[in-house]
Every structure is written in structure tokens, then in C-alpha cells.
Design an enzyme around this catalytic site. Sequence first.
Site, PDB file in Angstrom:
ATOM      1  N   TYR A  45      -1.637  -0.760  11.049  1.00 51.61           N
ATOM      2  CA  TYR A  45      -1.938  -1.295   9.765  1.00 51.61           C
ATOM      3  C   TYR A  45      -0.597  -1.318   8.915  1.00 51.61           C
ATOM      4  O   TYR A  45      -0.090  -2.119   8.232  1.00 51.61           O
ATOM      5  CB  TYR A  45      -3.223  -0.816   9.128  1.00 51.61           C
ATOM      6  N   LYS A  50       2.452  -3.718   6.798  1.00 48.36           N
ATOM      7  CA  LYS A  50       2.569  -3.776   5.639  1.00 48.36           C
ATOM      8  C   LYS A  50       3.760  -3.387   5.317  1.00 48.36           C
ATOM      9  O   LYS A  50       4.546  -4.147   4.412  1.00 48.36           O
ATOM     10  CB  LYS A  50       1.520  -2.789   4.904  1.00 48.36           C
ATOM     11  N   THR A  86       0.774  -1.039   0.071  1.00 46.28           N
ATOM     12  CA  THR A  86      -0.068   0.112  -0.149  1.00 46.28           C
ATOM     13  C   THR A  86       0.907   1.191   0.065  1.00 46.28           C
ATOM     14  O   THR A  86       1.876   1.189   0.394  1.00 46.28           O
ATOM     15  CB  THR A  86      -0.800   0.000   1.217  1.00 46.28           C
ATOM     16  N   ASP A  87       0.362   2.012  -0.607  1.00 42.68           N
ATOM     17  CA  ASP A  87       1.113   3.430  -0.397  1.00 42.68           C
ATOM     18  C   ASP A  87       1.169   4.160   0.897  1.00 42.68           C
ATOM     19  O   ASP A  87       2.003   5.106   1.328  1.00 42.68           O
ATOM     20  CB  ASP A  87       0.345   4.662  -1.563  1.00 42.68           C
ATOM     21  N   GLU A  88       0.321   3.623   1.795  1.00 38.49           N
ATOM     22  CA  GLU A  88       0.351   4.075   3.202  1.00 38.49           C
ATOM     23  C   GLU A  88       1.853   3.808   3.728  1.00 38.49           C
ATOM     24  O   GLU A  88       1.872   4.408   4.994  1.00 38.49           O
ATOM     25  CB  GLU A  88      -0.621   3.494   3.998  1.00 38.49           C
TER      26      GLU A  88
HETATM   27  N1  LIG Z   1      -8.550  -1.237  -0.128  1.00 41.01           N
HETATM   28  C1  LIG Z   1      -7.425  -0.592  -0.487  1.00 41.01           C
HETATM   29  O1  LIG Z   1      -7.680   0.785  -0.764  1.00 41.01           O
HETATM   30  C2  LIG Z   1      -6.183  -0.945  -0.588  1.00 41.01           C
HETATM   31  C3  LIG Z   1      -5.010  -0.195  -1.181  1.00 41.01           C
HETATM   32  C4  LIG Z   1      -3.801  -0.673  -1.281  1.00 41.01           C
HETATM   33  C5  LIG Z   1      -3.348  -1.856  -0.763  1.00 41.01           C
HETATM   34  N2  LIG Z   1      -4.338  -2.830  -0.321  1.00 41.01           N
HETATM   35  C6  LIG Z   1      -4.192  -4.031   0.043  1.00 41.01           C
HETATM   36  O2  LIG Z   1      -4.592  -4.969  -0.831  1.00 41.01           O
HETATM   37  C7  LIG Z   1      -4.990  -6.372  -0.199  1.00 41.01           C
HETATM   38  C8  LIG Z   1      -6.628  -6.418  -0.231  1.00 41.01           C
HETATM   39  O3  LIG Z   1      -7.320  -5.406   0.225  1.00 41.01           O
HETATM   40  P1  LIG Z   1      -8.820  -5.327   0.462  1.00 41.01           P
HETATM   41  O4  LIG Z   1      -9.304  -4.083   0.495  1.00 41.01           O
HETATM   42  O5  LIG Z   1      -9.382  -6.307  -0.637  1.00 41.01           O
HETATM   43  O6  LIG Z   1      -9.059  -5.912   1.868  1.00 41.01           O
HETATM   44  P2  LIG Z   1     -10.331  -6.615   2.377  1.00 41.01           P
HETATM   45  O7  LIG Z   1     -10.124  -6.439   3.847  1.00 41.01           O
HETATM   46  O8  LIG Z   1     -11.386  -6.345   1.569  1.00 41.01           O
HETATM   47  O9  LIG Z   1     -10.141  -8.358   2.069  1.00 41.01           O
HETATM   48  C9  LIG Z   1      -9.024  -9.006   2.609  1.00 41.01           C
HETATM   49  C10 LIG Z   1      -9.343 -10.579   2.497  1.00 41.01           C
HETATM   50  O10 LIG Z   1      -8.237 -11.303   3.122  1.00 41.01           O
HETATM   51  C11 LIG Z   1      -8.699 -12.471   3.683  1.00 41.01           C
HETATM   52  N3  LIG Z   1      -7.868 -12.456   4.892  1.00 41.01           N
HETATM   53  C12 LIG Z   1      -7.321 -11.763   6.001  1.00 41.01           C
HETATM   54  N4  LIG Z   1      -6.571 -12.448   6.644  1.00 41.01           N
HETATM   55  C13 LIG Z   1      -6.287 -13.571   5.982  1.00 41.01           C
HETATM   56  C14 LIG Z   1      -5.492 -14.527   6.516  1.00 41.01           C
HETATM   57  N5  LIG Z   1      -4.669 -14.621   7.701  1.00 41.01           N
HETATM   58  N6  LIG Z   1      -5.387 -15.761   5.877  1.00 41.01           N
HETATM   59  C15 LIG Z   1      -6.438 -15.842   4.754  1.00 41.01           C
HETATM   60  N7  LIG Z   1      -7.088 -14.683   4.382  1.00 41.01           N
HETATM   61  C16 LIG Z   1      -7.321 -13.656   5.129  1.00 41.01           C
HETATM   62  C17 LIG Z   1     -10.175 -11.849   4.488  1.00 41.01           C
HETATM   63  O11 LIG Z   1     -11.092 -12.954   4.779  1.00 41.01           O
HETATM   64  C18 LIG Z   1     -10.733 -10.979   3.007  1.00 41.01           C
HETATM   65  O12 LIG Z   1     -11.127 -11.757   2.184  1.00 41.01           O
HETATM   66  C19 LIG Z   1      -4.536  -6.143   1.356  1.00 41.01           C
HETATM   67  O13 LIG Z   1      -3.343  -6.605   1.575  1.00 41.01           O
HETATM   68  C20 LIG Z   1      -4.317  -4.518   1.353  1.00 41.01           C
HETATM   69  O14 LIG Z   1      -3.263  -4.362   2.472  1.00 41.01           O
HETATM   70  C21 LIG Z   1      -5.640  -2.399  -0.317  1.00 41.01           C
END
Ligand SMILES: NC(=O)c1ccc[n+]([C@@H]2O[C@H](COP(=O)([O-])OP(=O)(O)OC[C@H]3O[C@@H](n4cnc5c(N)ncnc54)[C@H](O)[C@@H]3O)[C@@H](O)[C@H]2O)c1
Length: 310
Positions: free
Chosen positions: A143, A147, A119-121
Amino acid sequence: MYDFIVTGGCGFIGSHFIEILLKRGYRVLNIDKMTYVSWSDIGFEKHPNYSFLKEDISDITNLPKCDVLVNFAAESFVDNSIENSGIFFKSNVNGVHNLLEHVRMKAKFDRPLFVQVSTDEVYGDITKGEFTETDPLKPSNPYSATKAAAEQFVYAYNRTYGIDFVMTRCSNNFGRRQYPEKLIPKTIMSALHNRPMTIHGDGSYIRSWIHVIDHCEAILSLIEHKAHNDVYNICSGDEISNLEIVNLVYERMGLKPNIQFVENRWGQDLRYAISMKKIFDKTGWKSRLRLKDTIDDVIKFYKEKYGSNT
Ligand SMILES: NC(=O)c1ccc[n+]([C@@H]2O[C@H](COP(=O)([O-])OP(=O)(O)OC[C@H]3O[C@@H](n4cnc5c(N)ncnc54)[C@H](O)[C@@H]3O)[C@@H](O)[C@H]2O)c1
């Protein structure tokens, strides 16, 4: 043998990524522990190229064979991490470490490309200009700290064991199927249920928004261009304050804003901004789905799923 293992594929971004993979004919294994944010009714469950394993990435004891492993699995809600970061450490750090261990224990020719969705965070905030991939990591909340820690393990496993990786640092995503604790779907759901939308502080904090499908296509373009052993920012450049985006959602829903300002998030980041030059130079990828053109479709999704007050 799978083309892709996708972890966290029942979450917001991972589920869109799997949809794209299946449309392109890839064989996919989804490993997801099914936390409170997960979707169990997406529709690809019956696809012949799709398999599912309900498992925690920090506990798995066997990693099936695949060409590419894309790790989306993570606890992703900053506010929860401020309340209690233990589970963030287990999933986001121990989970990545466990996956990397399984990759390194394979024979070299059997190892998948390891794609870590970061993430950019991890950069922290920036009031002027934008971060490039060489800037130092300075996460502001638990969080983003998990990451950033996971990223360090990916670099270390590349250097020590020769594991090939691609790492991505994307800005805030929006789109269908985002759990309604996050800003845009929370606003839509508050409006649909005539509840005031709460905003941290004065709402002046700037975020850069990218459509989830753009994010997924950017990750695929990096894999397909063999952009190995490097890190790439992914964003669209659509910057807007939290207050402005909440107002935009109400406006598009034809409603008067109903906003309640609440205590600011501890450690609040003032502005996120990242350069997208490196990914463009490497793959030619650039964002095509603009926030103001696609927000109505996101509103439509929640209206259809959870009812409408209009
Ligand atoms: N949403 C954003 O804006 C954003 C931006 C940049 C990066 N990300 C990264 O992208 C990824 C997905 O984000 P998202 O928004 O879809 O998240 P989300 O919370 O909607 O989904 C996460 C999924 O991972 C599963 N999960 C969590 N812990 C787990 C574990 N220990 N083992 C197996 N499954 C597990 C959950 O059940 C869920 O289905 C994350 O790694 C997040 O850091 C998200």
C-alpha cells in the site's frame, strides 16, 4: 465549471472533505468508483452544488473543468495490499497517472491545482524522533509503496509539464464513517457484536492519530494559503499504541476488553511519527480535535448506525 473535483468522495476522508466544501459554498464534483468501503447515503447527494460521477480514476477519459482537483481515491487497507496488490497499483498509481495526464492535456490556463492526498506511511517507520518532509521515502508494505510511487509521478509532472500541485502526508485518521476494517471502528464493531477484537503481534506498535475533520481542514488551509508545489506533513501528535487505543475504546464503551492476539502483520511498522512544523509555519494550521476528547463521538456514530449491546 466546478470549484473542486474530489475523487474518492464517498470514502471516509473524502466524504468529510466534501461536507466542509459544501458548507463553505463551493461547487463540487465527486468522482468515485464505489468500492466496498463507499457510503451511498451520506446526505449531500441532494445539495444543489453537488454532482456525482461513478467512475474509476484510472479509466476516466474526460476531466471536467475545475479550479482544484483533490485526489483521495485509493485502495487504503494495508492488509488487503499484502494479500493482493494488483488493484492497489491500478487505483493508486495508474489512477494518479491518468489524472495527471488529463491535467497536462489541458491548456495551461485551464489546468486545476492537483492536490495529492498521500500518507506518512511513505516514510516507513521510525523508533525515535520524527520524520520531516525532506526525509527519504522507504515504504514498508505494498500500500505505502503505491502511495510513494504516486508521489514521484506528481513531482515528475510538475518538473516536466509545469503542473501545480500540493502534496500532503497525513498520519492515521479516525472519525465517523471509517470502514470497520480499520483499527478503531473494528474495535467498536467487535465490542458491539461481542466478538473478540484481534490485534496484530503484541499490539505495541505506535500510531499517531488525527481527527478526520482536522485532516480536511489542514488540506483546505494549504490550498487557501497557495502552498503550491511542495509537500506537507499533517498530524496531531497524539501518539498511542494499538493495544492502548483498543483498551481505550472498550473503557469508553464501559466494557471489559475482549482481545485476541494474532500473527503479526507482515512488514509491520513499529512507530509512525512526523513533524508538523512546516504546515504550521506556512498556514498557521494546527490540530484542534484531540483523540481522547472526540473518541466518544465516534463510538456514538457506530452505536447509532449498527446497534448497541449496552
Ligand atoms: N485513512 C487514513 O488514516 C489515511 C491517512 C493518510 C492518508 N490517507 C489517504 O487518504 C485517502 C482517502 O483515505 P480513506 O481512508 O478515506 O479511504 P477509503 O478507503 O475509506 O475511501 C477511498 C474511496 O476511494 C474510492 N476509490 C478507490 N479506488 C478508486 C478508483 N480507482 N477510482 C475512483 N474511486 C476510487 C473508494 O470507492 C472509496 O470511496 C487515500 O488516498 C489514503 O491513501 C488515508
